[in-house]
Write a protein that holds these residues in place. Structure first.
Motif, PDB file in Angstrom:
ATOM      1  N   SER A  72      -4.544  -4.010  -0.745  1.00  0.00           N
ATOM      2  CA  SER A  72      -3.359  -3.226  -0.409  1.00  0.00           C
ATOM      3  C   SER A  72      -3.637  -2.449   0.867  1.00  0.00           C
ATOM      4  CB  SER A  72      -2.996  -2.264  -1.543  1.00  0.00           C
ATOM      5  OG  SER A  72      -3.999  -1.278  -1.711  1.00  0.00           O
ATOM      6  N   GLY A  73      -2.585  -2.078   1.552  1.00  0.00           N
ATOM      7  CA  GLY A  73      -2.728  -1.335   2.791  1.00  0.00           C
ATOM      8  C   GLY A  73      -1.806  -1.888   3.847  1.00  0.00           C
ATOM      9  N   GLU A  74      -2.052  -1.526   5.096  1.00  0.00           N
ATOM     10  CA  GLU A  74      -1.267  -2.076   6.202  1.00  0.00           C
ATOM     11  C   GLU A  74      -1.800  -3.471   6.511  1.00  0.00           C
ATOM     12  OE1 GLU A  74      -0.157  -1.284  10.889  1.00  0.00           O
ATOM     13  OE2 GLU A  74      -1.049   0.341   9.709  1.00  0.00           O
ATOM     14  N   ILE A  75      -0.985  -4.469   6.255  1.00  0.00           N
ATOM     15  CA  ILE A  75      -1.438  -5.857   6.380  1.00  0.00           C
ATOM     16  C   ILE A  75      -0.604  -6.573   7.435  1.00  0.00           C
ATOM     17  CG2 ILE A  75      -1.706  -8.055   5.167  1.00  0.00           C
ATOM     18  CD1 ILE A  75      -2.104  -6.460   2.597  1.00  0.00           C
ATOM     19  N   ARG A  76      -1.283  -7.097   8.440  1.00  0.00           N
ATOM     20  CA  ARG A  76      -0.628  -7.886   9.488  1.00  0.00           C
ATOM     21  C   ARG A  76      -1.552  -9.041   9.875  1.00  0.00           C
ATOM     22  NH1 ARG A  76       0.582  -3.513  14.028  1.00  0.00           N
ATOM     23  NH2 ARG A  76      -1.368  -2.691  13.210  1.00  0.00           N
TER      24      ARG A  76
ATOM     25  N   ARG B  54      11.562  -6.927  -4.155  1.00  0.00           N
ATOM     26  CA  ARG B  54      11.326  -5.999  -5.264  1.00  0.00           C
ATOM     27  C   ARG B  54      11.819  -4.594  -4.952  1.00  0.00           C
ATOM     28  NH1 ARG B  54       5.109  -7.262  -7.312  1.00  0.00           N
ATOM     29  NH2 ARG B  54       5.283  -9.530  -7.471  1.00  0.00           N
ATOM     30  N   HIS B  55      11.742  -4.217  -3.694  1.00  0.00           N
ATOM     31  CA  HIS B  55      12.082  -2.856  -3.291  1.00  0.00           C
ATOM     32  C   HIS B  55      13.028  -2.905  -2.084  1.00  0.00           C
ATOM     33  CE1 HIS B  55       8.910  -1.334  -5.944  1.00  0.00           C
ATOM     34  NE2 HIS B  55       8.149  -2.303  -5.456  1.00  0.00           N
TER      35      HIS B  55
ATOM     36  N   PRO C 264       4.227 -12.696   6.108  1.00  0.00           N
ATOM     37  CA  PRO C 264       5.680 -12.782   5.891  1.00  0.00           C
ATOM     38  C   PRO C 264       6.050 -12.979   4.426  1.00  0.00           C
ATOM     39  CG  PRO C 264       5.015 -14.155   7.752  1.00  0.00           C
ATOM     40  CD  PRO C 264       3.766 -13.730   7.063  1.00  0.00           C
ATOM     41  N   PHE C 265       5.236 -13.734   3.688  1.00  0.00           N
ATOM     42  CA  PHE C 265       5.516 -13.947   2.269  1.00  0.00           C
ATOM     43  C   PHE C 265       5.384 -12.632   1.492  1.00  0.00           C
ATOM     44  CE2 PHE C 265       3.773 -17.947   3.937  1.00  0.00           C
ATOM     45  CZ  PHE C 265       4.781 -18.840   3.602  1.00  0.00           C
ATOM     46  N   VAL C 266       4.343 -11.880   1.820  1.00  0.00           N
ATOM     47  CA  VAL C 266       4.116 -10.600   1.140  1.00  0.00           C
ATOM     48  C   VAL C 266       5.253  -9.632   1.443  1.00  0.00           C
ATOM     49  CG1 VAL C 266       2.600  -8.584   0.988  1.00  0.00           C
ATOM     50  CG2 VAL C 266       1.612 -10.881   1.116  1.00  0.00           C
ATOM     51  N   GLU C 267       5.619  -9.534   2.734  1.00  0.00           N
ATOM     52  CA  GLU C 267       6.684  -8.611   3.118  1.00  0.00           C
ATOM     53  C   GLU C 267       8.010  -8.989   2.485  1.00  0.00           C
ATOM     54  OE1 GLU C 267       6.456  -5.714   5.108  1.00  0.00           O
ATOM     55  OE2 GLU C 267       4.378  -6.106   4.546  1.00  0.00           O
TER      56      GLU C 267
END
Length: 256
Positions: free
Chosen positions: A50-54, A74-75, A65-68
């Protein structure tokens, strides 16, 4: 080789290091700079990141892109947050956050008081999260937007990397163990403060420059009212996401 359990805090000893045939099974990395890390031919099973992922490549596929997209599904408030442009957008976003937090608070209050102080997998408890949001509002709304030099509530909780001595100098009691009711009182006051700011907000006011840093030790970079409010609302969104995740665990621990 003998097993060695060691804790490394606030260190750059591993900058540029290379690990070969090493095991990190059950290791934990928190608040670490892991940019440009490369993991090759390794076992990554039951891994939680978890965290800032790029630009996060898994087997040469950028999964960002899939995670975002899944987080947005979900949110959906995350999408609304990114789309904010006008003062009306900011007001609508705060309406959404107030509604979501009202639902989340009601859910948490169905749990025993002790559960609201209970940590899940070492993360902040529900009460600690609310304390952090009190600090975030003090820093990014009261201090920056309203230009109050020392607005900090003693029960506020800084981010984990903020020096404890600096927090104490702000009047914060990081070691406090307040009741849920005491924290909710401070939280309600801060929610009302932001409601007051967005209630009178204009499009011109969004661009007004704020010259005071959120807290001593933060970069002395001027920002806009809109930028500071965006930080507050992003904190509200993301920490509520963590809370919802952990509430599900706490609920599962208490059958019936």
């Amino acid at each position: 080789m003998a097993r060695m359990t060691t804790q490394y805090d606030n260190t750059d000893a591993f900058r540029g290091a290379s690990f070969t045939s090493a095991t990190f099974a059950t290791a934990k990395f928190r608040d670490c700079d892991m940019r440009q890390v490369k993991i090759v031919d390794s076992l990554l099973v039951d891994v939680n990141v978890s965290g800032e992922i790029r630009n996060f490549l898994v087997n040469d596929v950028d999964v960002t892109p899939f995670v975002e997209a899944e987080l947005d599904r979900r949110h959906p408030e995350r999408v609304q947050l990114r789309a904010m442009r006008s003062a009306d957008d900011f007001r609508a976003m705060w309406d959404t956050l107030e509604r979501l937090w009202t639902e989340t608070i009601a859910r948490a209050e169905k749990l025993p008081e002790a559960a609201r102080h209970e940590r899940v997998d070492g993360e902040w408890s529900f009460v600690e999260t609310l304390r952090h949001l009190v600090f975030a509002t003090d820093a990014w709304a009261s201090r920056t937007i309203l230009d109050e030099p020392t607005p900090f509530h003693r029960l506020g909780l800084t981010h984990t990397g903020y020096p404890a001595a600096d927090a104490a100098a702000l009047g914060l009691d990081l070691g406090a163990r307040p009741s849920y009711a005491a924290v909710m009182e401070a939280r309600a006051d801060r929610m009302a403060l932001v409601r007051g700011i967005v209630g009178s907000l204009t499009d011109t006011g969004l661009a007004r420059t704020c010259t005071r840093a959120p807290a001593p030790g933060y970069p002395e970079e001027p920002g806009s009212v809109g930028g500071c409010l965006r930080v507050v609302m992003d904190e509200e969104c993301e920490h509520r996401r963590y809370v919802v995740r952990d509430l599900a665990v706490l609920e599962a621990r208490r059958p019936g």
